[in-house]
Every structure is written in structure tokens, then in C-alpha cells.
Design a protein around this motif. Structure first.
Motif, PDB file in Angstrom:
ATOM      1  N   UNK A 195     -12.017  60.524  -3.991  1.00 59.00           N
ATOM      2  CA  UNK A 195     -11.744  59.705  -5.167  1.00 59.00           C
ATOM      3  C   UNK A 195     -12.671  58.492  -5.152  1.00 59.00           C
ATOM      4  N   UNK A 196     -13.443  58.335  -6.225  1.00 58.57           N
ATOM      5  CA  UNK A 196     -14.342  57.195  -6.389  1.00 58.57           C
ATOM      6  C   UNK A 196     -13.851  56.371  -7.575  1.00 58.57           C
ATOM      7  N   UNK A 197     -13.636  55.078  -7.362  1.00 54.51           N
ATOM      8  CA  UNK A 197     -13.229  54.186  -8.438  1.00 54.51           C
ATOM      9  C   UNK A 197     -14.216  53.035  -8.501  1.00 54.51           C
ATOM     10  N   UNK A 198     -14.758  52.802  -9.678  1.00 54.31           N
ATOM     11  CA  UNK A 198     -15.790  51.804  -9.840  1.00 54.31           C
ATOM     12  C   UNK A 198     -15.483  50.816 -10.938  1.00 54.31           C
ATOM     13  N   UNK A 199     -16.183  49.695 -10.893  1.00 54.68           N
ATOM     14  CA  UNK A 199     -15.974  48.655 -11.898  1.00 54.68           C
ATOM     15  C   UNK A 199     -17.239  47.818 -12.046  1.00 54.68           C
ATOM     16  N   UNK A 200     -17.517  47.422 -13.302  1.00 54.05           N
ATOM     17  CA  UNK A 200     -18.592  46.499 -13.621  1.00 54.05           C
ATOM     18  C   UNK A 200     -17.973  45.168 -14.019  1.00 54.05           C
ATOM     19  N   UNK A 201     -18.338  44.092 -13.303  1.00 51.09           N
ATOM     20  CA  UNK A 201     -17.780  42.765 -13.562  1.00 51.09           C
ATOM     21  C   UNK A 201     -18.878  41.812 -13.995  1.00 51.09           C
ATOM     22  N   UNK A 202     -18.480  40.844 -14.826  1.00 48.55           N
ATOM     23  CA  UNK A 202     -19.415  39.873 -15.382  1.00 48.55           C
ATOM     24  C   UNK A 202     -19.006  38.464 -14.961  1.00 48.55           C
ATOM     25  N   UNK A 203     -19.972  37.675 -14.542  1.00 52.13           N
ATOM     26  CA  UNK A 203     -19.739  36.269 -14.162  1.00 52.13           C
ATOM     27  C   UNK A 203     -20.780  35.412 -14.871  1.00 52.13           C
ATOM     28  N   UNK A 204     -20.313  34.436 -15.662  1.00 53.61           N
ATOM     29  CA  UNK A 204     -21.200  33.536 -16.403  1.00 53.61           C
ATOM     30  C   UNK A 204     -20.921  32.115 -15.944  1.00 53.61           C
ATOM     31  N   UNK A 205     -21.956  31.371 -15.605  1.00 56.78           N
ATOM     32  CA  UNK A 205     -21.777  30.009 -15.109  1.00 56.78           C
ATOM     33  C   UNK A 205     -21.676  28.984 -16.223  1.00 56.78           C
ATOM     34  N   UNK A 206     -22.517  29.108 -17.269  1.00 54.20           N
ATOM     35  CA  UNK A 206     -22.613  28.079 -18.295  1.00 54.20           C
ATOM     36  C   UNK A 206     -22.119  28.595 -19.636  1.00 54.20           C
ATOM     37  N   UNK A 207     -21.522  27.690 -20.417  1.00 59.34           N
ATOM     38  CA  UNK A 207     -20.945  28.065 -21.705  1.00 59.34           C
ATOM     39  C   UNK A 207     -22.009  28.504 -22.699  1.00 59.34           C
TER      40      UNK A 207
ATOM     41  N   UNK B  68     -26.166  31.806  -8.105  1.00 61.45           N
ATOM     42  CA  UNK B  68     -27.192  30.844  -8.528  1.00 61.45           C
ATOM     43  C   UNK B  68     -27.757  31.195  -9.894  1.00 61.45           C
ATOM     44  N   UNK B  69     -27.662  32.446 -10.330  1.00 62.26           N
ATOM     45  CA  UNK B  69     -28.176  32.869 -11.626  1.00 62.26           C
ATOM     46  C   UNK B  69     -27.160  32.570 -12.709  1.00 62.26           C
ATOM     47  N   UNK B  70     -27.632  32.275 -13.928  1.00 63.23           N
ATOM     48  CA  UNK B  70     -26.693  31.978 -15.025  1.00 63.23           C
ATOM     49  C   UNK B  70     -25.707  33.109 -15.293  1.00 63.23           C
ATOM     50  N   UNK B  71     -26.178  34.351 -15.177  1.00 62.97           N
ATOM     51  CA  UNK B  71     -25.329  35.522 -15.429  1.00 62.97           C
ATOM     52  C   UNK B  71     -25.447  36.463 -14.231  1.00 62.97           C
ATOM     53  N   UNK B  72     -24.309  36.909 -13.720  1.00 62.11           N
ATOM     54  CA  UNK B  72     -24.285  37.858 -12.602  1.00 62.11           C
ATOM     55  C   UNK B  72     -23.407  39.040 -12.976  1.00 62.11           C
ATOM     56  N   UNK B  73     -23.940  40.236 -12.793  1.00 67.29           N
ATOM     57  CA  UNK B  73     -23.184  41.463 -13.035  1.00 67.29           C
ATOM     58  C   UNK B  73     -23.051  42.221 -11.728  1.00 67.29           C
ATOM     59  N   UNK B  74     -21.825  42.578 -11.393  1.00 63.99           N
ATOM     60  CA  UNK B  74     -21.526  43.225 -10.117  1.00 63.99           C
ATOM     61  C   UNK B  74     -21.017  44.635 -10.361  1.00 63.99           C
ATOM     62  N   UNK B  75     -21.692  45.599  -9.749  1.00 63.64           N
ATOM     63  CA  UNK B  75     -21.266  47.004  -9.787  1.00 63.64           C
ATOM     64  C   UNK B  75     -20.698  47.345  -8.424  1.00 63.64           C
ATOM     65  N   UNK B  76     -19.443  47.751  -8.384  1.00 65.71           N
ATOM     66  CA  UNK B  76     -18.797  48.073  -7.113  1.00 65.71           C
ATOM     67  C   UNK B  76     -18.029  49.379  -7.237  1.00 65.71           C
ATOM     68  N   UNK B  77     -18.241  50.253  -6.285  1.00 62.75           N
ATOM     69  CA  UNK B  77     -17.486  51.502  -6.195  1.00 62.75           C
ATOM     70  C   UNK B  77     -16.759  51.556  -4.865  1.00 62.75           C
ATOM     71  N   UNK B  78     -15.516  52.048  -4.912  1.00 61.97           N
ATOM     72  CA  UNK B  78     -14.699  52.152  -3.716  1.00 61.97           C
ATOM     73  C   UNK B  78     -14.352  53.612  -3.468  1.00 61.97           C
ATOM     74  N   UNK B  79     -14.526  54.000  -2.204  1.00 64.77           N
ATOM     75  CA  UNK B  79     -14.335  55.395  -1.803  1.00 64.77           C
ATOM     76  C   UNK B  79     -12.990  55.580  -1.125  1.00 64.77           C
ATOM     77  N   UNK B  80     -12.238  56.578  -1.565  1.00 66.34           N
ATOM     78  CA  UNK B  80     -11.037  57.029  -0.871  1.00 66.34           C
ATOM     79  C   UNK B  80     -11.230  58.511  -0.570  1.00 66.34           C
TER      80      UNK B  80
END
Length: 543
Positions: free
Chosen positions: A323-335, A298-310
Motif C-alpha cells: 500500500x502506497x499513500x502519497x500527498x502533495x503539500x504546499x507551503x507559502x511564506x509571504x502573502x 527559505x524559498x517563497x513557495x515550497x511543495x513537498x511530495x511524500x509517499x509512505x509505504x506499508x
């Protein structure tokens, strides 16, 4: 050893002095006094009877200088009354007959072991028959009824506890239903938009902007010249690299169920509910999943921080793999919000190494912890992706063999006794994280019926199809950093209970990465943004 039940009634004025259970040698098993009497006195009277009964005389009573013993054999025991010599022997015999009927009713066996195990029940019986040293006008049925009377306070307490359990189950069912509905709506929604960029082949994060192609006149992002100018959501397509994502293909460890089948079942149940059918479900707290369905953006910009454990832990202690692997992802709704930079803040964990995407400005991140494109005139892609994965901006990795940083350790102790195996399992959680939806899956040997769980901190469920015992805890925080479970199964080898699989999620991460602000590159107010953070288990086992 042959035991003797003796009831001693020593009467200054025809009162019962004590009720006792002794062994053949005079060993006191149970003693109940009704008048003031010294311990030495009662022990002396109890020790004297075995010597007197050994004279070989065939009588139902024995007299001494001060007392009279009136007795009756009950299998391998003697029921004994001791009174003064002036007491009414007929009344004593009536009391003796009543007690001879009550003792077998409240002791599962008439030997030393049975008497000791039911000592308190026998004392209650003596108190019902004798009050203040005198026999009460009672019968066998009345005494049994008095001893079995229930407590109203206990009933009320049980009702309150059961009400709390029922409320918790109802809440779990509602939450599970909401999650299932959100999944169904998500699957029925638009499949277009900016697709996922993450490929989890072999348990690794392989996210590359080169996998993204823009089917428009603009220049593709993977061509090395930055993002295209056309930001229409339908102009983006995803070309997954290698195998499909593990979250879409891999079955839940230890459950043997496919996600697609579960989804069909949930849709079928939802359709029945829509038609007015009453569906009774024994819903567990999402045992088969570590992550919940992401709510719609619902927000114009969403940033997701996710870490996965092995993580692979040794059953005797120690870490084989962490082993920890993480990623920061960006989601933008409007141009209009696509020309931005992201200011982040990292924790003080020096064991983590960060790596930006090749099209990001590495120097800007290294010096100021700002994530922005090399060409600031180009916007980020926009649009609603079907899985809300977004565009990966930053990834990191952490490896260690230090057991102290493991979020959850499991100790399993099987021990065999006779034809049964007793299993004690204990968890210890680190204070670094609060863990949610914890599920510990213990494999069991093939069983005809569910294991007998004698003690547990949390809930349990037996998966008979795969012979797995699932121990679930909704939340582990400072109130329950440790917990245990004990169960019994038929005799089995200790290796049959391994490997133990663990699933959980947390809202904190090892990197402690946080987005502090959004910087607009074309002036104006920064767009509103939301941050989602989660730590999930991808493969967490004790072997």
C-alpha cells in the motif's frame, strides 16, 4: 588412521631430494621436492617405507639397495629421512632432530587432519631448514621467527583501509550532529504558524481542509467558501482529527525507544559538548529514523511530495500487503505569493488514483493537471508552520500484489547444525529506486553475548536490550543492488528471526509526480519555488 611423516633425502651428492608427509598406507599428504625428480620415483619411495617398517626390527634406520631411511617416532607418526648409502648419518640425525622439534610447533595435532590443514606451514618450515637440497645453519627459534615475519605491504594496506573506515565514521558523526542540532533549534523556535494538517491514524493519510479553522473575521476554509482573506500565520490553528500523528507518537519498530527520550539524551550531549567536554559516540547512520529533519524553508513557495509505504512480505516469497499513500503539500511564506496555481506532471503509473481536496478545482486538474482553488480570487494560507507540513492539495493511493514492484525484498535462511544456528540474510533491491539509510532489523532469541557476524555487506549493530541485530547500508544504488549477511547464534527455532522490519528512504516516488511551474494569478513574475520529494517506510516487514 595412523599417519607417517617421512622426510626423504636421496642424495647423489648429499642433497635432500624431497620432504613428504604420508599416511601409514603410503598415501601422500604433503610432498616437497628440492631436486629434479619424477613423480613416479617419489611415489615409489614413499610407498616402500611402510612395507619396510613393518619388518619388526628395532632400528632408527633402514637400508635398501640404493637409499637409506633414517626415522624417528613422534607420537603416532614417523619422521623419516631418506639418503643414499654414502651420506653422513650423523648429519642426517641432526637434521632429523631439528625437524622433529619444528613439526609439532606448526601443526595443531599430529594426525592426518592436522597435517593436511597445516600443509603449507610445514612446507615453509621445510624450505627454511633445507635450501637447494642442503641443510641450513638454523635453529628452532630462527625458523619460527622467519615463518612469522609480517609483510610491510600488508601493514600499509591495513592502515589505509582503517583510515578510510575512520574517515567514514567521522563523516557519519558530523552528519548526525548536524541533524540533532537542527532538531534542537527547531524545537526551540517559534511554535506558531500554520500547523500540520496530516493525521496518520491507523497508518492512513487523513488530511482534510475541514480540520483547519481560521480564527479571524475571514471565512474559514472548511466552511465551503474557500480560504479566508486574512493570511496572518498566527490566525491559523490546527485541530487534529482522531489520534495524533504516527510520526510523533509511534516508537521506532524494533528499537523500543521513544523519540522524546532520544531527544533529551541528544540535548544533554549537546550541552556537554558546549561546555568543552569530549564526547565519544559510536554513531550509526540514524538507525531509528527513515526521514531526516527537514531543513528550514527559505524559498517563497515550497511543495513537498511524500509517499509512505506499508508493505508486508511473506518469508517464503510473495506479497501479503502493498500500500502506497502519497500527498502533495504546499507551503507559502509571504502573502503576496498566495494567489497562485500549481502546474504538475504525473508519471505513467496507471495503478495510482489521484484525489484533489474538495475546495480545489477538479475539472482544472483533470483537464490540464493544474492545482488551483475553485475561487481564484481567494489566496492560499501563508506562514511558517512548525513542522513545515504545509497545506495538502493532492493525495493518491496505490495497492498491488505484484512482487516485482517491491523496492526491497529480504530472504532469510536459518539452518541449525549441532548446538548452533547459522543465519544467511540476503537483500535484493529494485532498480527503480536508490535507497538511503537502509536498516534491516532482525529479531534474535535472548542471547548472553552479541551474535558472531562472519560476513556482511554494510554495517551491523546489536541491540542487546531488545535482542535485535540491525544491519545498515547507507546507500543502495546500481553498485550494490544485492547484498548479504551471515551470522551465528546458539540453536534457535527459525521463527525466532521473524518478523524482520525494514526502514529506508528514497528521493524518487511511485507516482513520479513533479511540479513543472507556478502560475501567478495577478500577473508579474512567478515566485521562486522549491520541490521536496521523498519516499519513506511507515510499516515494512517480512513475516
Amino acid at each position: 588412521m595412523k599417519a607417517i611423516i617421512s622426510l626423504i633425502l636421496v642424495n647423489s651428492i648429499k642433497v635432500v631430494l624431497a620432504a613428504s608427509v604420508v599416511g601409514k598406507s603410503g598415501k601422500v599428504l604433503v610432498s616437497r621436492q628440492f631436486v629434479d625428480m619424477s613423480r613416479i620415483r617419489i611415489e615409489g619411495l614413499l610407498a616402500a617405507f611402510p612395507k619396510l617398517i613393518g619388518t619388526g626390527k628395532q632400528h632408527t634406520y633402514i637400508e635398501t639397495e640404493n637409499v637409506r631411511y633414517v626415522y624417528q617416532p613422534i607420537e603416532a607418526l614417523y619422521l623419516l629421512l631418506v639418503t643414499n648409502k654414502q651420506s653422513n648419518i650423523l648429519e642426517d640425525l641432526d637434521t632429523l632432530r631439528l625437524l622433529s622439534k619444528l613439526v609439532p610447533e606448526h601443526s595443531y595435532s599430529l594426525d592426518e587432519e592436522g597435517i593436511c590443514k597445516n600443509a603449507f606451514e610445514l612446507i615453509f618450515v621445510f624450505d627454511e631448514v633445507i635450501s637447494l637440497g642442503h641443510k641450513e645453519n638454523v635453529t628452532v627459534s630462527l625458523v619460527k621467527q622467519y615463518c612469522e615475519m609480517e609483510s610491510q605491504e600488508e601493514k600499509l594496506h591495513k592502515l589505509v583501509m582503517q583510515s578510510k573506515v575512520n574517515e567514514t565514521k567521522d563523516l557519519m558523526k558530523r552528519k548526525a550532529s548536524e541533524i540533532d542540532k537542527s532538531k534542537i533549534e527547531k524545537n526551540r523556535g517559534d511554535k506558531g504558524g500554520f500547523g500540520p494538517l496530516t493525521s496518520m491514524g491507523s497508518g492512513r493519510i487523513e488530511n482534510s481542509f475541514s480540520d483547519l479553522s481560521i480564527s479571524s473575521t475571514g471565512t474559514g476554509f472548511g466552511s465551503g467558501s474557500g480560504f479566508g482573506s486574512n493570511t496572518d500565520a498566527d490566525s491559523f490553528s490546527v485541530k487534529p482529527k482522531g489520534r495524533p500523528t504516527a510520526s510523533a507518537t509511534a516508537p521506532s519498530k524494533g528499537l523500543g525507544m521513544k523519540l522524546g527520550k532520544s531527544q533529551k539524551t541528544n540535548q544533554f550531549l549537546e550541552s556537554l559538548k558546549a561546555e568543552g567536554e569530549v564526547i565519544l559516540e559510536d554513531v550509526q547512520p540514524k538507525l531509528g529514523q527513515s526521514r531526516t529533519a527537514a531543513p528550514p524553508l527559505t524559498d517563497p513557495v515550497t511543495l513537498s511530495v511524500e509517499e509512505k509505504l506499508n508493505v508486508t512480505l511473506k518469508r517464503d516469497g510473495g506479497v501479503s500487503n502493498f500500500d502506497v499513500q502519497g500527498q502533495l503539500s504546499l507551503q507559502i511564506l509571504n502573502q503576496e505569493d498566495a494567489h497562485i496555481q500549481v502546474q504538475v506532471q504525473t508519471g505513467d503509473n496507471h495503478a495510482i488514483s489521484f484525489k484533489t481536496h474538495p475546495n480545489m478545482n477538479k475539472e482544472l486538474f483533470a483537464n490540464e493537471y493544474i492545482l488551483g482553488l475553485k475561487d481564484p480570487n481567494r489566496p492560499f494560507p501563508t506562514g511558517q508552520a512548525s513542522d513545515a507540513a504545509g497545506v495538502g492539495l493532492l493525495k493518491w493511493r496505490m495497492q498491488s500484489t505484484d512482487e516485482s514492484i517491491v523496492p526491497l525484498t529480504i530472504n532469510c535462511w536459518p539452518s541449525s547444525s549441532g548446538n548452533e544456528t547459522y543465519v544467511s540474510i540476503e537483500y535484493e533491491a529494485s532498480s527503480m529506486f536508490d535507497l538511503r539509510n537502509v536498516v534491516i532489523s532482525v529479531p534474535l532469541p535472548a542471547l548472553r553475548e552479541a551474535p558472531s557476524v562472519s560476513q556482511i555487506d554494510g554495517e551491523w549493530r546489536y541491540d542487546s536490550r531488545n535482542s535485535i541485530l540491525e544491519w545498515s547500508v547507507l546507500l543502495i544504488d546500481n553498485s550494490n543492488r544485492s547484498g548479504s549477511m551471515e551470522f551465528v547464534v546458539p540453536q534457535a527455532d527459525s521463527s525466532a528471526f521473524f518478523p524482520i522490519s525494514v526502514r529506508f528512504m528514497a528521493t524518487d516516488t511511485f507516482s513520479d509526480l513533479k511540479v513543472t511551474s507556478i502560475i501567478p494569478l495577478k500577473g508579474g513574475n512567478p515566485p521562486k519555488y522549491a520541490q521536496r520529494t521523498q519516499l519513506i517506510t511507515e510499516n515494512y516487514q517480512v513475516v
